[in-house]
Design a protein around this motif. Structure first.
Motif, PDB file in Angstrom:
ATOM      1  N   UNK A  54       0.874  -1.097  -0.028  1.00 25.36           N
ATOM      2  CA  UNK A  54       0.095   0.124   0.094  1.00 25.36           C
ATOM      3  C   UNK A  54       0.899   1.219   0.055  1.00 25.36           C
ATOM      4  N   UNK A  55       0.360   2.421  -0.519  1.00 28.33           N
ATOM      5  CA  UNK A  55       0.939   3.568  -0.680  1.00 28.33           C
ATOM      6  C   UNK A  55       0.361   4.886   0.012  1.00 28.33           C
ATOM      7  N   UNK A  56       1.120   5.657   0.691  1.00 28.59           N
ATOM      8  CA  UNK A  56       0.689   6.737   1.354  1.00 28.59           C
ATOM      9  C   UNK A  56       1.729   7.399   2.172  1.00 28.59           C
ATOM     10  N   UNK A  57       1.340   8.720   2.736  1.00 30.54           N
ATOM     11  CA  UNK A  57       2.181   9.438   3.495  1.00 30.54           C
ATOM     12  C   UNK A  57       2.316   9.212   4.798  1.00 30.54           C
ATOM     13  N   UNK A  58       2.920   8.436   5.545  1.00 31.21           N
ATOM     14  CA  UNK A  58       3.002   7.850   6.794  1.00 31.21           C
ATOM     15  C   UNK A  58       3.669   8.744   7.634  1.00 31.21           C
ATOM     16  N   UNK A 103      -4.041  -1.485   4.336  1.00 30.38           N
ATOM     17  CA  UNK A 103      -4.670  -0.472   3.849  1.00 30.38           C
ATOM     18  C   UNK A 103      -4.132   0.760   4.893  1.00 30.38           C
ATOM     19  N   UNK A 104      -4.168   1.935   4.211  1.00 25.69           N
ATOM     20  CA  UNK A 104      -3.741   3.091   4.729  1.00 25.69           C
ATOM     21  C   UNK A 104      -4.604   4.318   4.886  1.00 25.69           C
ATOM     22  N   UNK A 105      -4.908   4.773   6.010  1.00 25.62           N
ATOM     23  CA  UNK A 105      -5.679   5.803   6.158  1.00 25.62           C
ATOM     24  C   UNK A 105      -5.841   6.445   7.634  1.00 25.62           C
ATOM     25  N   UNK A 106      -6.586   7.499   7.855  1.00 28.80           N
ATOM     26  CA  UNK A 106      -6.635   8.227   9.047  1.00 28.80           C
ATOM     27  C   UNK A 106      -7.738   7.534   9.984  1.00 28.80           C
ATOM     28  N   UNK A 107      -7.498   6.666  10.981  1.00 24.49           N
ATOM     29  CA  UNK A 107      -8.231   5.797  11.617  1.00 24.49           C
ATOM     30  C   UNK A 107      -8.937   6.571  12.868  1.00 24.49           C
ATOM     31  N   UNK A 108      -7.785   7.289  13.675  1.00 26.44           N
ATOM     32  CA  UNK A 108      -8.229   7.909  14.969  1.00 26.44           C
ATOM     33  C   UNK A 108      -8.470   9.232  14.735  1.00 26.44           C
ATOM     34  N   UNK A 109      -8.347   9.913  13.655  1.00 21.57           N
ATOM     35  CA  UNK A 109      -8.911  11.476  13.378  1.00 21.57           C
ATOM     36  C   UNK A 109      -7.866  12.278  13.643  1.00 21.57           C
ATOM     37  N   UNK A 110      -6.593  12.038  13.920  1.00 20.57           N
ATOM     38  CA  UNK A 110      -5.686  12.961  14.638  1.00 20.57           C
ATOM     39  C   UNK A 110      -4.913  13.531  13.470  1.00 20.57           C
ATOM     40  N   UNK A 111      -5.195  13.330  12.079  1.00 19.01           N
ATOM     41  CA  UNK A 111      -4.441  14.003  10.862  1.00 19.01           C
ATOM     42  C   UNK A 111      -3.066  13.035  10.435  1.00 19.01           C
ATOM     43  N   UNK A 112      -3.034  11.854  11.155  1.00 17.50           N
ATOM     44  CA  UNK A 112      -1.869  10.982  10.352  1.00 17.50           C
ATOM     45  C   UNK A 112      -2.425   9.908   9.927  1.00 17.50           C
ATOM     46  N   UNK A 113      -1.426   9.165   9.083  1.00 17.23           N
ATOM     47  CA  UNK A 113      -2.043   7.989   8.469  1.00 17.23           C
ATOM     48  C   UNK A 113      -1.723   6.701   9.149  1.00 17.23           C
ATOM     49  N   UNK A 114      -2.817   5.939   9.683  1.00 12.97           N
ATOM     50  CA  UNK A 114      -2.470   4.680  10.292  1.00 12.97           C
ATOM     51  C   UNK A 114      -2.690   3.531   9.402  1.00 12.97           C
ATOM     52  N   UNK A 115      -2.673   2.283   9.811  1.00 11.08           N
ATOM     53  CA  UNK A 115      -2.480   1.156   8.944  1.00 11.08           C
ATOM     54  C   UNK A 115      -3.684   0.127   9.459  1.00 11.08           C
ATOM     55  N   UNK A 124      -8.785 -12.020  11.993  1.00  8.06           N
ATOM     56  CA  UNK A 124      -9.263 -10.528  12.651  1.00  8.06           C
ATOM     57  C   UNK A 124      -8.364  -9.461  11.761  1.00  8.06           C
ATOM     58  N   UNK A 125      -8.679  -8.362  11.981  1.00  3.17           N
ATOM     59  CA  UNK A 125      -7.931  -7.129  11.510  1.00  3.17           C
ATOM     60  C   UNK A 125      -7.119  -6.528  12.457  1.00  3.17           C
ATOM     61  N   UNK A 126      -5.849  -5.981  12.132  1.00  5.90           N
ATOM     62  CA  UNK A 126      -4.927  -5.394  12.811  1.00  5.90           C
ATOM     63  C   UNK A 126      -5.143  -3.843  12.609  1.00  5.90           C
ATOM     64  N   UNK A 127      -5.160  -3.262  13.781  1.00  5.18           N
ATOM     65  CA  UNK A 127      -5.192  -1.504  13.568  1.00  5.18           C
ATOM     66  C   UNK A 127      -4.031  -1.387  14.153  1.00  5.18           C
ATOM     67  N   UNK A 128      -3.297  -0.367  13.588  1.00  6.83           N
ATOM     68  CA  UNK A 128      -1.823   0.221  13.981  1.00  6.83           C
ATOM     69  C   UNK A 128      -1.831   1.411  13.829  1.00  6.83           C
ATOM     70  N   UNK A 129      -2.198   2.332  14.989  1.00  8.57           N
ATOM     71  CA  UNK A 129      -2.072   3.803  14.994  1.00  8.57           C
ATOM     72  C   UNK A 129      -0.788   4.373  14.896  1.00  8.57           C
ATOM     73  N   UNK A 130      -0.668   5.468  14.011  1.00  6.97           N
ATOM     74  CA  UNK A 130       0.356   6.124  13.672  1.00  6.97           C
ATOM     75  C   UNK A 130       0.676   6.822  15.147  1.00  6.97           C
ATOM     76  N   UNK A 131       2.099   7.067  15.487  1.00  4.93           N
ATOM     77  CA  UNK A 131       2.757   7.981  16.594  1.00  4.93           C
ATOM     78  C   UNK A 131       2.936   9.279  16.237  1.00  4.93           C
ATOM     79  N   UNK A 132       2.472   9.665  14.959  1.00  2.39           N
ATOM     80  CA  UNK A 132       2.738  10.926  14.472  1.00  2.39           C
ATOM     81  C   UNK A 132       3.939  11.332  13.688  1.00  2.39           C
ATOM     82  N   UNK A 133       4.715  10.138  13.591  1.00  2.00           N
ATOM     83  CA  UNK A 133       6.299  10.331  12.910  1.00  2.00           C
ATOM     84  C   UNK A 133       6.507   9.258  11.901  1.00  2.00           C
ATOM     85  N   UNK A 134       5.454   8.412  11.802  1.00  2.00           N
ATOM     86  CA  UNK A 134       5.899   7.576  10.587  1.00  2.00           C
ATOM     87  C   UNK A 134       6.212   5.921  11.469  1.00  2.00           C
TER      88      UNK A 134
END
Length: 436
Positions: A54-58, A103-115, A124-134
């Motif tokens: 997947x491609x996106x600005x992480x 897949x890549x997208x902002x899942x927690x609404x904090x403006x950065x890209x999560x997985x 199951x599906x794993x959700x990995x939230x971005x710490x804000x720096x990739x």
């Protein structure tokens, strides 16, 4: 997420002030030779057996990064872009078992890209939230149906946050997991589809402004279309025949009429099906285009700079990607081959080196690496000149807003296949940069 009109207004102000009275000429695309679109592949190591890319600005620096699901090492590789289409060494993050899709997208609404990662082996599906720096926090798991093979991110219920849809190959269903508003998810709601759904895509298929689903059903040789009722629930699936062994489905406007068409990689018939939208979320009979040997994945994007959507199809076992250029009307020329890894499973299109053209990234399962093929055809001109008048003005912002509302691929400026605030930021960057 704020309403579209508010985001456009906020983002437009600084650019308009900076460019007041200035018209920046657009540069026309050069003549692109179909047999010489891409430079030779550059390989980057991943985890064991990368199956999906997947491609996106992480990391929020404006360029396109990569994330890959590694099915034998049960983790995700994150490769951050150095800013020029080269990539740093991968960093690994644990997932569930056999991560087949990411897949890549902002899942927690904090403006950065999560997985989000579909884990075939652990249901199951794993959700990995971005710490804000990739970098990413430890994954949280949410139950799905049996053997989830594909995951997509988008706002399904119209509440402004990003939900999940998962194709469950072992239970012949699609699971919808609605976001609680904070990056956690409700229990999945299943919807029946065809037999052995291996891939799903999300987009507005009937033009009503909400996100619908398309699903490739491997064993029943068809595609399921599930139209959104407007609240994150879905009507019963409608089936459309395709080739043999459909493995992957993608959505994009192939005939430039403003609605979402379908293309499907048919593994067992060595071809790709194109299903053009009738304008109401129903589809004409598929037209078949030859690919190479056992196509596993297809991506949609403008590869030759003529403004219409082309296809890239990755072929298993012979080490190449088929590029099918659009004739301008949703029909396609004969495929041209570019070399990649030996056993390749997934391909994405995005601007990896920031020059405005469509590059390729390919997950090579048995080589434990990812191929990056930079497009030699561009730069194509002014990516932000969306109204095509040769100038960067407020009308390009209005054109972007319209395309975003339609979920048109032309508005997917960060190349991650989703429509989020990151596309606004990427468009703003392109506008600020101007023309080559």
């Amino acid at each position: 997420m704020p309403p579209l009109r508010d985001l456009v207004a906020v983002l437009a102000v600084p650019a308009l002030l900076a460019s007041a009275g200035l018209l920046t000429p657009a540069v026309l695309a050069q003549d692109c030779e179909p047999t010489d679109l891409f430079a030779s592949e550059v390989l980057y190591d991943t985890g064991d057996s990368p199956f999906a890319v997947a491609i996106g600005d992480l990391d929020g620096d404006g360029d396109a990064d990569l994330a890959l699901g590694n099915v034998r090492s049960d983790n995700v590789s994150v490769l951050l872009n150095n800013g020029d289409g080269t990539f740093a060494s991968d960093v690994l993050y644990r997932t569930g078992e056999i991560p087949r899709s990411v897949a890549i997208g902002d899942l927690d609404g904090d403006g950065d890209a999560d997985l989000a990662v579909a884990n075939d082996g652990s249901d199951n599906v794993s959700v990995l939230l971005n710490n804000g720096d990739g970098t990413f926090a430890e994954d949280a798991h949410y139950g799905t149906g049996l053997d989830p093979a594909s995951v997509a991110i988008g706002d399904l219920d119209g509440d402004g946050d990003a939900d999940l849809a998962v194709a469950n190959l072992g239970s012949d269903s699609v699971g919808v997991l609605l976001n609680n508003g904070d990056g956690t998810f409700a229990t999945q709601v299943p919807y029946e589809v065809g037999r052995i759904p291996l891939s799903l895509a999300m987009g507005d298929l009937d033009g009503d402004g909400d996100a619908d689903l398309a699903v490739a059903n491997f064993r029943s040789n068809n595609v399921s279309v599930l139209l959104n009722n407007g609240d994150g629930t879905f009507a019963a699936n409608v089936l459309y025949g395709v080739g043999d062994g459909p493995w992957f489905v993608a959505i994009g406007d192939l005939d430039s009429d403003g609605d979402g068409d379908l293309t499907v990689a048919n593994r067992d018939s060595d071809n790709a099906s194109v299903l053009l939208n009738n304008g109401d979320g129903s589809f004409a009979e598929d037209t078949v285009y030859g690919a190479s040997n056992r196509p596993y994945s297809v991506a949609i994007g403008d590869l030759d700079g003529d403004g219409d959507a082309d296809l890239a199809v990755v072929n298993d076992g012979i080490g190449n990607v088929s590029v099918l250029l659009n004739n301008g009307d949703g029909t396609f020329a004969e495929d041209v081959l570019s070399d990649v890894g030996s056993i390749s499973r997934s391909v994405v299109i995005g601007d990896l080196d920031g020059d405005g053209d469509g590059d390729l990234a390919v997950a090579n399962q048995f080589d434990d690496n990812v191929s990056v093929l930079l497009n030699k055809c561009g730069p194509f001109g002014c990516p932000a000149d969306l109204d095509g008048d040769g100038a960067l003005t407020i009308f390009d912002f209005l054109a972007f807003g319209n395309l975003f509302d339609l979920m048109d691929p032309a508005a997917d400026f960060d190349g991650d296949g989703e429509f989020t605030i990151f596309d606004f930021l990427a468009f703003q960057n392109a506008f600020d940069v101007g023309c080559p």
